[in-house]
Design an enzyme around this catalytic site. Sequence first.
Site, mmCIF file in Angstrom:
data_model
loop_
_atom_site.group_PDB
_atom_site.id
_atom_site.type_symbol
_atom_site.label_atom_id
_atom_site.label_comp_id
_atom_site.label_asym_id
_atom_site.label_seq_id
_atom_site.Cartn_x
_atom_site.Cartn_y
_atom_site.Cartn_z
ATOM 1 N N HIS A 155 0.858 -1.179 0.000
ATOM 2 C CA HIS A 155 0.000 0.000 0.000
ATOM 3 C C HIS A 155 0.893 1.227 0.000
ATOM 4 C CE1 HIS A 155 -3.819 -1.987 0.563
ATOM 5 N NE2 HIS A 155 -3.246 -2.785 1.433
ATOM 6 N N CYS A 197 -0.607 1.971 -5.170
ATOM 7 C CA CYS A 197 -1.315 3.189 -5.529
ATOM 8 C C CYS A 197 -0.294 4.309 -5.751
ATOM 9 C CB CYS A 197 -2.270 3.599 -4.414
ATOM 10 S SG CYS A 197 -3.575 2.428 -4.163
#
Lengths: 383, 650
Positions: A155, A197
């Site tokens: 992440h 991301c």
Amino acid sequence: MEMLTLLCLFSTYLLASSINIEENAGQFFSSGHTNNWAVLVCTSRFWFNYRHVANTLSVYRSVKRLGIPDSHIVLMLADDMACNHRNPKPATVFSHKNMELNVYGDDVEVDYRGYEVTVENFLRVLTGRLPPSTPRSKRLLSDDRSNILIYLTGHGGNGFLKFQDSEEISNVELADAFEQMWQKRRYNELLFIIDTCQGASMYERFYSPNLMALASSQVGEDSLSHQPDLAIGVHLMDRYTFYLLEFLEDIHPASKTNMNDLFKVCPKSHCVSTPGHRTDLFLRDPGSVLVTDFFGSVRKVELTMETINLTGHIKQWEESAADGEPRKETYSYSDQLPVSEIIHQKPKQKDWHPPDGFILGLWTLILLVFFKTYGIKHLKHIF
Amino acid sequence: MLRQRTHVTSRCGRVMDRRRSSEPRRQDRVTVDNNNMGLLSDPNRRRALLGLLTRLNAPICVVCYMAGVAWFMGLAFEPFTLRTYMSENAMGSTMVEERFPAGERALATGREFAAHKKKTGGMPVDWLVRTMQARGLEVFTQSFSRTLPFPDENKERYMVKGTNVYGILRAPRAPRTEALVLSAPCNPGDENNQAVGLLLGLAQYFRNQIFLAKDVIFLVNEHDLIGMQAWLEGYHHTNTTGMDWSPLQGRGGSIQAALSLELSSDIITSLDLVLEGLNGQLPNLDLANLFYAFCQKIGVLCTIQGKLQRNDWDSVSGYSHAVQTMMLMVMKQASGRPWGDHGLFLRYHIEAATIKGINSFRQYKTDATTIGRLLEGMYRKLNNLLERLHQSYFFYLMPSLSHFVSIGYYMPAFGLLAVILLLRALDLWVQLMTPPPRTEDGVIDIEQSSPGVLSVLTPLVISHLTGVALYMLPVRFQEMAVEHFPVSETEAVVLTAIAVYTAGLALPHNTHRLLAGEGTEQGWRVLKLVAVLYLAVLLGCTALINFSLGFILALTLVPVAAFVTPHVPKVLSAFILVILSPACTLLFSVFFFQELQEMPVSFQDGWVLYLSVISQGILDHVLYGSLVYPLIALLVYPCWLLFWNILFWK
């Protein structure tokens, strides 16, 4: 007479073939590397991050299939999904729905696991600053002839990648680590892939030479998951790595697929996010770089009976490889790129702003006019 | 500030220059500085501000009150609310496969349970133990007994003795550090048999699944909340209410979440989610989100407060529907009692809810297999939890199951009401500080006319003593009351409470005169100042813990606090004061609640209901430790008595 001509022909053939081999010897070293390494990192733990482990394992599967041995792979997995209590299919990690592909396989050698996967350990592995007691399997023992593949997933956000909910690595730290690797002559060329991301933010600070970088999404974009599986109850893969795996499954050690094909993996229609790449630090033309230069450990083998003199061949190879841009100073590890200029770039010019002295002067003027007009005694009226 | 500082330094500079010769000038400087000390410390500006606040005090108060009420009513308007969403990453979406197949078998087990229940005439402990053991659970029982302070006429029980049966399904591959609970109460009569059947069916199904990472405890509790209380106290080794129970022989890990199941028919039309627990505590909103998400996925009608959500929020009826749903939640939360068996879990910081099957005359029916699948999905997602549910809100109101109002949005409604109290207090303070004839040596005048401490302290003490009497007497003196009057114990308790309450109205006013002599103008002002601030603190604290209770009390008590003086018309004011007293608020709430539930009652029935509500409130306090009764009796009622006292100040 016939015998003579036959002998003559044979000898000319031999001569010709030996010359041919000597001429072609340059292409054996076209990529300039002699060994391949891979550092594959999954930075997130917990069951609902199953897909990150599957991502990493699928890349592991591919590089291993293409010939990089376990001794040259540093695999870091922050969690053990195969043995998670919540896994309805123990000892498996699937990358495809309906249990089509088990990327856990039979022999996965995890070098750093669980809480060992930290920013510190990752940077130490990259830069080689490990304590002397560290076993060889946990070290990146690369040299200046090594092509290294670095794959990260987890992440992340704009400019950082989270490690295990407790710390994160920033793009600047990563760029500095690569520079240190370069200065310590730990790689020849380096391919950096990140699936997270806003992944493109992670490579935008790189400044060391011979780096090629790919990311699953641009700054401001999320990388999305793929392959929801109801039986296992989680998403099995992320989109980018899923299509990367599909792409890599078609690669075999002799395939001539080059980096430009790799850049086309997972177009926006599949990925939803926009994958990005960066090649300005890389000296060769990506079109001439084989995917197997990084994902495989491919040695060209040509059988010959002749003794070939390779002492003068460096020149030859340079000529043969000089189809793209001139490869000057590839061997020299100092000042290959104007690094200092890149580091000391000036900050972006902001919008016009009045100089500080002007504002100070203005205030003084205002105060002066004020005191002149009202005097000090009347100051109470303004409160 | 900048200017002022600059000025001072420049003055200082000049003073420094002339230090040797300018002693008088320096004094001059000091006075100048004093005049320029910011907004509130500047007497002129402060006076202006205070003048404004005192002059416009009444209009501002009225506006605040209106705004508070309007804000509250606006909360149910859909554009002002937020859509619920799952915050917990670990639970994520509803992405699981529900494969529970054995609804029919579960119903058959339920029928078997019913037969054994009828045969035993209570909880069929042996049968349950055997059945659970046959399903591969570790089965334990816990017996408990409790004598109620007075008979509970609603549930017809006094000396309660019972047994809880629970079976632990150990997580196959995980350490046994965490647990989930599924409970079904064993109710008398024909109720809730299907719930027990489904519970056993799910136990059998889960036994064969290997993905469980937490122990699942299947609990069948007798005597609903009393049994639950005994079990929870046994599980956590606490004893807060002096109940007798045998210690638990087997435990799972720390409980992460619990669901209580109430199901009394083979097929249902909708599932109702009950969230309100003890003292108005609510489970984390994620639990409601999870339930709603699975209802949507599986296609089960789901309600909250028994109300379906409607899509026509822009129409008047749609809005009033949302208001009704939210008001029901506010009423239930304000009552402070657990509205389902889950209510006591919340005290131990275990997120819990009750799921109630409702069978009405709708055409669309849902069978037990589907409910089983829904529960399976929810438990599988709860099983994925890594930490306690904490990502979403703990303080919220729900105008429908898909929308919520968080604490940040509803607190201003209360804040606007609370501001009135502060404004009134400020007004009184100003009145006390500025005596009408403003002379140079006014200080001495104030000291002469300031009331003694006794004149304030006496009403304060007496009203609190009345409160203590209201708290203690009803339960203590029930035997005496039963001996002297032809009433049952329960009636005796309730009527004693009402009698003490009414006696309090007659007793304390003018008592201050006994000790402090004639009451003065200043006297009642000081008393009112104390009372208003007391009320503000009291309501503020209450609203922080239980917003609904705080808001309802503020709605009625704030006007009282705002307008009461000894100079208003006595009879009319006394009437208004009584109408707005806590007891009458409760009476109106009872009628209003019935109205909201679309079960309006006549005044006669309403009165009976009112009496039973009081007895239930006292019982909830004694049995489960609900705090509403002591709060009202020991704090709110005495505070209200202070205002009563002010009205009759002489």
